[in-house]
Design a protein around this motif. Structure first.
Motif, PDB file in Angstrom:
ATOM      1  N   PHE A 259       0.839  -1.209   0.000  1.00 39.56           N
ATOM      2  CA  PHE A 259       0.000   0.000   0.000  1.00 39.56           C
ATOM      3  C   PHE A 259       0.873   1.257   0.000  1.00 39.56           C
ATOM      4  O   PHE A 259       2.012   1.230   0.476  1.00 39.56           O
ATOM      5  N   PRO A 260       0.337   2.360  -0.544  1.00 39.55           N
ATOM      6  CA  PRO A 260       1.136   3.592  -0.594  1.00 39.55           C
ATOM      7  C   PRO A 260       1.164   4.298   0.751  1.00 39.55           C
ATOM      8  O   PRO A 260       0.223   4.187   1.539  1.00 39.55           O
ATOM      9  N   THR A 261       2.257   4.992   1.031  1.00 36.05           N
ATOM     10  CA  THR A 261       2.294   5.940   2.151  1.00 36.05           C
ATOM     11  C   THR A 261       2.946   7.198   1.581  1.00 36.05           C
ATOM     12  O   THR A 261       3.327   7.214   0.412  1.00 36.05           O
ATOM     13  N   GLU A 262       3.112   8.244   2.371  1.00 35.65           N
ATOM     14  CA  GLU A 262       3.756   9.454   1.855  1.00 35.65           C
ATOM     15  C   GLU A 262       5.272   9.273   1.680  1.00 35.65           C
ATOM     16  O   GLU A 262       5.902  10.053   0.969  1.00 35.65           O
TER      17      GLU A 262
ATOM     18  N   LEU B 284      -4.962   7.603   1.406  1.00 34.69           N
ATOM     19  CA  LEU B 284      -5.351   6.226   1.089  1.00 34.69           C
ATOM     20  C   LEU B 284      -4.809   5.263   2.151  1.00 34.69           C
ATOM     21  O   LEU B 284      -5.490   4.342   2.587  1.00 34.69           O
ATOM     22  N   ALA B 285      -3.586   5.515   2.594  1.00 35.83           N
ATOM     23  CA  ALA B 285      -2.981   4.683   3.643  1.00 35.83           C
ATOM     24  C   ALA B 285      -3.831   4.734   4.907  1.00 35.83           C
ATOM     25  O   ALA B 285      -4.105   3.706   5.536  1.00 35.83           O
ATOM     26  N   ARG B 286      -4.290   5.911   5.268  1.00 36.83           N
ATOM     27  CA  ARG B 286      -5.067   6.041   6.513  1.00 36.83           C
ATOM     28  C   ARG B 286      -6.407   5.349   6.398  1.00 36.83           C
ATOM     29  O   ARG B 286      -6.839   4.662   7.316  1.00 36.83           O
ATOM     30  N   ARG B 287      -7.063   5.518   5.242  1.00 43.74           N
ATOM     31  CA  ARG B 287      -8.359   4.851   5.066  1.00 43.74           C
ATOM     32  C   ARG B 287      -8.185   3.335   5.104  1.00 43.74           C
ATOM     33  O   ARG B 287      -8.977   2.617   5.714  1.00 43.74           O
ATOM     34  N   PHE B 288      -7.118   2.866   4.471  1.00 40.19           N
ATOM     35  CA  PHE B 288      -6.821   1.429   4.450  1.00 40.19           C
ATOM     36  C   PHE B 288      -6.528   0.918   5.871  1.00 40.19           C
ATOM     37  O   PHE B 288      -7.086  -0.085   6.317  1.00 40.19           O
ATOM     38  N   LEU B 289      -5.680   1.632   6.596  1.00 44.42           N
ATOM     39  CA  LEU B 289      -5.300   1.205   7.954  1.00 44.42           C
ATOM     40  C   LEU B 289      -6.524   1.160   8.870  1.00 44.42           C
ATOM     41  O   LEU B 289      -6.687   0.230   9.667  1.00 44.42           O
ATOM     42  N   ILE B 290      -7.386   2.147   8.743  1.00 47.51           N
ATOM     43  CA  ILE B 290      -8.580   2.168   9.588  1.00 47.51           C
ATOM     44  C   ILE B 290      -9.496   0.997   9.240  1.00 47.51           C
ATOM     45  O   ILE B 290     -10.029   0.316  10.115  1.00 47.51           O
ATOM     46  N   ALA B 291      -9.627   0.703   7.938  1.00 48.13           N
ATOM     47  CA  ALA B 291     -10.468  -0.419   7.509  1.00 48.13           C
ATOM     48  C   ALA B 291      -9.906  -1.762   7.971  1.00 48.13           C
ATOM     49  O   ALA B 291     -10.650  -2.722   8.167  1.00 48.13           O
ATOM     50  N   CYS B 292      -8.585  -1.847   8.160  1.00 47.97           N
ATOM     51  CA  CYS B 292      -7.966  -3.104   8.621  1.00 47.97           C
ATOM     52  C   CYS B 292      -8.255  -3.380  10.100  1.00 47.97           C
ATOM     53  O   CYS B 292      -8.069  -4.494  10.573  1.00 47.97           O
ATOM     54  N   GLU B 293      -8.643  -2.358  10.835  1.00 46.22           N
ATOM     55  CA  GLU B 293      -8.961  -2.425  12.269  1.00 46.22           C
ATOM     56  C   GLU B 293      -7.745  -2.645  13.162  1.00 46.22           C
ATOM     57  O   GLU B 293      -7.483  -1.834  14.022  1.00 46.22           O
ATOM     58  N   ASN B 294      -6.984  -3.708  12.974  1.00 42.46           N
ATOM     59  CA  ASN B 294      -5.744  -3.859  13.747  1.00 42.46           C
ATOM     60  C   ASN B 294      -4.624  -3.066  13.082  1.00 42.46           C
ATOM     61  O   ASN B 294      -4.653  -2.850  11.874  1.00 42.46           O
TER      62      ASN B 294
ATOM     63  N   ILE C 101       2.928 -11.726  -3.412  1.00 49.55           N
ATOM     64  CA  ILE C 101       2.071 -11.128  -2.376  1.00 49.55           C
ATOM     65  C   ILE C 101       0.618 -11.185  -2.845  1.00 49.55           C
ATOM     66  O   ILE C 101       0.347 -11.401  -4.020  1.00 49.55           O
ATOM     67  N   ASP C 102      -0.325 -11.010  -1.915  1.00 43.69           N
ATOM     68  CA  ASP C 102      -1.729 -11.199  -2.260  1.00 43.69           C
ATOM     69  C   ASP C 102      -2.306 -10.029  -3.033  1.00 43.69           C
ATOM     70  O   ASP C 102      -3.197 -10.208  -3.851  1.00 43.69           O
ATOM     71  N   CYS C 103      -1.833  -8.824  -2.761  1.00 44.19           N
ATOM     72  CA  CYS C 103      -2.530  -7.663  -3.326  1.00 44.19           C
ATOM     73  C   CYS C 103      -1.624  -6.429  -3.349  1.00 44.19           C
ATOM     74  O   CYS C 103      -0.753  -6.260  -2.487  1.00 44.19           O
ATOM     75  N   ILE C 104      -1.827  -5.584  -4.355  1.00 41.23           N
ATOM     76  CA  ILE C 104      -1.225  -4.247  -4.364  1.00 41.23           C
ATOM     77  C   ILE C 104      -2.369  -3.236  -4.376  1.00 41.23           C
ATOM     78  O   ILE C 104      -3.210  -3.256  -5.281  1.00 41.23           O
ATOM     79  N   LEU C 105      -2.418  -2.389  -3.369  1.00 36.14           N
ATOM     80  CA  LEU C 105      -3.368  -1.277  -3.336  1.00 36.14           C
ATOM     81  C   LEU C 105      -2.703  -0.133  -4.109  1.00 36.14           C
ATOM     82  O   LEU C 105      -1.709   0.449  -3.651  1.00 36.14           O
ATOM     83  N   LYS C 106      -3.257   0.142  -5.283  1.00 38.80           N
ATOM     84  CA  LYS C 106      -2.619   1.115  -6.183  1.00 38.80           C
ATOM     85  C   LYS C 106      -2.952   2.533  -5.757  1.00 38.80           C
ATOM     86  O   LYS C 106      -4.110   2.899  -5.644  1.00 38.80           O
ATOM     87  N   GLY C 107      -1.927   3.323  -5.543  1.00 38.29           N
ATOM     88  CA  GLY C 107      -2.126   4.743  -5.255  1.00 38.29           C
ATOM     89  C   GLY C 107      -1.219   5.565  -6.146  1.00 38.29           C
ATOM     90  O   GLY C 107      -0.657   5.060  -7.117  1.00 38.29           O
ATOM     91  N   GLU C 108      -1.085   6.810  -5.807  1.00 35.63           N
ATOM     92  CA  GLU C 108      -0.209   7.728  -6.535  1.00 35.63           C
ATOM     93  C   GLU C 108       1.250   7.384  -6.252  1.00 35.63           C
ATOM     94  O   GLU C 108       1.548   6.616  -5.354  1.00 35.63           O
ATOM     95  N   SER C 109       2.157   8.018  -6.999  1.00 36.01           N
ATOM     96  CA  SER C 109       3.558   7.891  -6.620  1.00 36.01           C
ATOM     97  C   SER C 109       3.749   8.682  -5.313  1.00 36.01           C
ATOM     98  O   SER C 109       3.001   9.615  -5.023  1.00 36.01           O
ATOM     99  N   THR C 110       4.733   8.262  -4.520  1.00 37.06           N
ATOM    100  CA  THR C 110       4.803   8.781  -3.148  1.00 37.06           C
ATOM    101  C   THR C 110       5.335  10.210  -3.119  1.00 37.06           C
ATOM    102  O   THR C 110       6.148  10.608  -3.949  1.00 37.06           O
ATOM    103  N   GLU C 111       4.866  10.947  -2.126  1.00 40.04           N
ATOM    104  CA  GLU C 111       5.101  12.386  -2.056  1.00 40.04           C
ATOM    105  C   GLU C 111       6.543  12.715  -1.629  1.00 40.04           C
ATOM    106  O   GLU C 111       7.158  13.634  -2.156  1.00 40.04           O
ATOM    107  N   ILE C 112       7.104  11.921  -0.717  1.00 36.39           N
ATOM    108  CA  ILE C 112       8.443  12.232  -0.187  1.00 36.39           C
ATOM    109  C   ILE C 112       9.522  11.399  -0.874  1.00 36.39           C
ATOM    110  O   ILE C 112      10.550  11.917  -1.291  1.00 36.39           O
ATOM    111  N   GLY C 113       9.300  10.104  -0.987  1.00 40.31           N
ATOM    112  CA  GLY C 113      10.223   9.264  -1.751  1.00 40.31           C
ATOM    113  C   GLY C 113      11.372   8.667  -0.961  1.00 40.31           C
ATOM    114  O   GLY C 113      12.108   7.839  -1.487  1.00 40.31           O
ATOM    115  N   LEU C 114      11.566   9.076   0.286  1.00 43.51           N
ATOM    116  CA  LEU C 114      12.564   8.445   1.162  1.00 43.51           C
ATOM    117  C   LEU C 114      11.829   7.926   2.402  1.00 43.51           C
ATOM    118  O   LEU C 114      10.811   8.482   2.796  1.00 43.51           O
ATOM    119  N   GLU C 115      12.382   6.877   3.033  1.00 41.52           N
ATOM    120  CA  GLU C 115      11.736   6.264   4.182  1.00 41.52           C
ATOM    121  C   GLU C 115      11.711   7.218   5.382  1.00 41.52           C
ATOM    122  O   GLU C 115      12.510   8.156   5.473  1.00 41.52           O
TER     123      GLU C 115
END
Ligand code: TXA
Ligand code: MG
Length: 313
Positions: free
Chosen positions: A24-27, A120-130, A159-173
């Protein structure tokens, strides 16, 4: 295994709840998530990446309340950092709660926790519950993925799935900050800079092998962020000598020489955002050397220089 590509965070969360693993994407960069309480799913994450078992994973939360599920006590300075920088590109290392399985933290008594600010990461994380554990979604040793296509390149079929989002905003960990001692210690520089952290807690320091007391981040000893091509850091663009068909260049100043791949960035932010996908592009073209212009080692520049040094080792 067939890897599902989707842009539905609900579908992706269903897969997590059924024991699957999802990129899944993050910033910062794309992560590869598994439910933090599902040891089998976490084992799949290590296997898919080829990640050494002694390298702990970061826990990702969708809201602040989940932090209490994961951490033992939260130090005063950690509270300040969480208040100021969550959600965002900061990981705080705290003593872990007993309920966290050992495999998640590679047997450590501490756990890195981060709350991404990407929508998208936040919506996904909230939907995962844990909460989820999530390393970067690349094969171990490769540059982190900043686009879903880079995840696909490394992990399709694994892996089971890729949640497709935009390219990441920051680009470094993210910045990894150890908050378990008296003095906060940066274990990995990132977009939240030393200067920003020191504004809240002036004693904050950067980890120096042998000098700092804090335990070394296990991930620091592994080879990281490296393309196949040789990476050379240059401070003066005019000093570069290369055969043009075999070299790439990324930096802020346009060189006079010709390169087969060139990425000129207007700002350090853009440089950081483009770096890993440029590395991947150069590898696809089988380039032998990538010249990377040095930048000032402050703010985001400190993180960028850190990644360039690791890639050039
Ligand atoms: O931006 C990021 O942090 C991304 C996105 C997906 O959130 N994640 C990421 O994870 O970069 P990973 O696994 O590729 O890098 C995590 C780093 C490793 O160097 C690891 O050793 C360190 O954080 N780390 C994790 N838990 C730790 C702990 N308890 N103590 C010290 N270092 C820890
Ligand atoms: Mg990684």
């Amino acid at each position: 295994m067939k890897t599902l590509l989707t842009d539905s965070h609900e579908k992706a969360a269903e897969i997590i709840k059924n024991g699957g693993i999802v990129a899944f994407p993050t910033e910062t960069v794309y992560g590869l998530g598994a439910d933090i309480f599902d040891e089998k799913a976490i084992a799949k994450v290590f296997a898919a990446k080829g990640r050494p078992a002694d390298n702990p994973l970061i826990a990702h939360v969708g809201n602040r309340d989940q932090i209490r599920l994961l951490a033992g006590e939260i130090s005063q300075h950690a509270e300040k950092f969480i208040e100021a920088f969550f959600p965002g590109p900061l990981t705080v290392v705290l003593n872990k709660a007993n309920s966290i399985p050992e495999i998640a933290t590679a047997g450590l008594e501490t756990i890195g926790i981060r709350m991404p600010r990407n929508d998208l990461a936040r919506r996904f994380l909230i939907a995962c519950e844990n909460p989820l554990v999530a390393p970067s979604a690349n094969l171990s040793g490769k540059p982190s993925p900043t686009r879903w296509k880079a995840v696909f390149e490394d992990l399709d079929g694994k892996i089971d799935c890729i949640l497709k989002g935009e390219s990441t905003e920051i680009g470094l960990e993210s910045t990894v900050l150890d908050c378990t001692g008296d003095v906060p210690v940066i274990l990995r520089p990132g977009a939240i800079s030393l200067e920003q952290l020191q504004k809240l807690v002036p004693e904050t320091e950067v980890y120096k092998p042998g000098k700092t007391e804090a335990p070394k981040s296990p991930g620091l000893k592994h080879r990281h962020y490296s393309p196949n091509a040789r990476v050379v850091i240059v401070s003066n663009v005019e000093d570069i000598t290369c055969e043009k068909e075999k070299c790439g260049f990324i930096g802020l100043v346009k060189p006079i020489q010709e390169f087969s791949q060139l990425c000129i960035c207007r700002t350090t932010e853009e440089y950081a955002r483009e770096l890993y996908s440029f590395f991947r592009l150069c590898d696809q073209q089988n380039l032998k050397t990538i010249y990377c212009e040095s930048v000032e080692e402050e703010g985001l520049g400190a993180a960028l220089i850190d990644r360039l040094r690791r890639a050039s080792e």
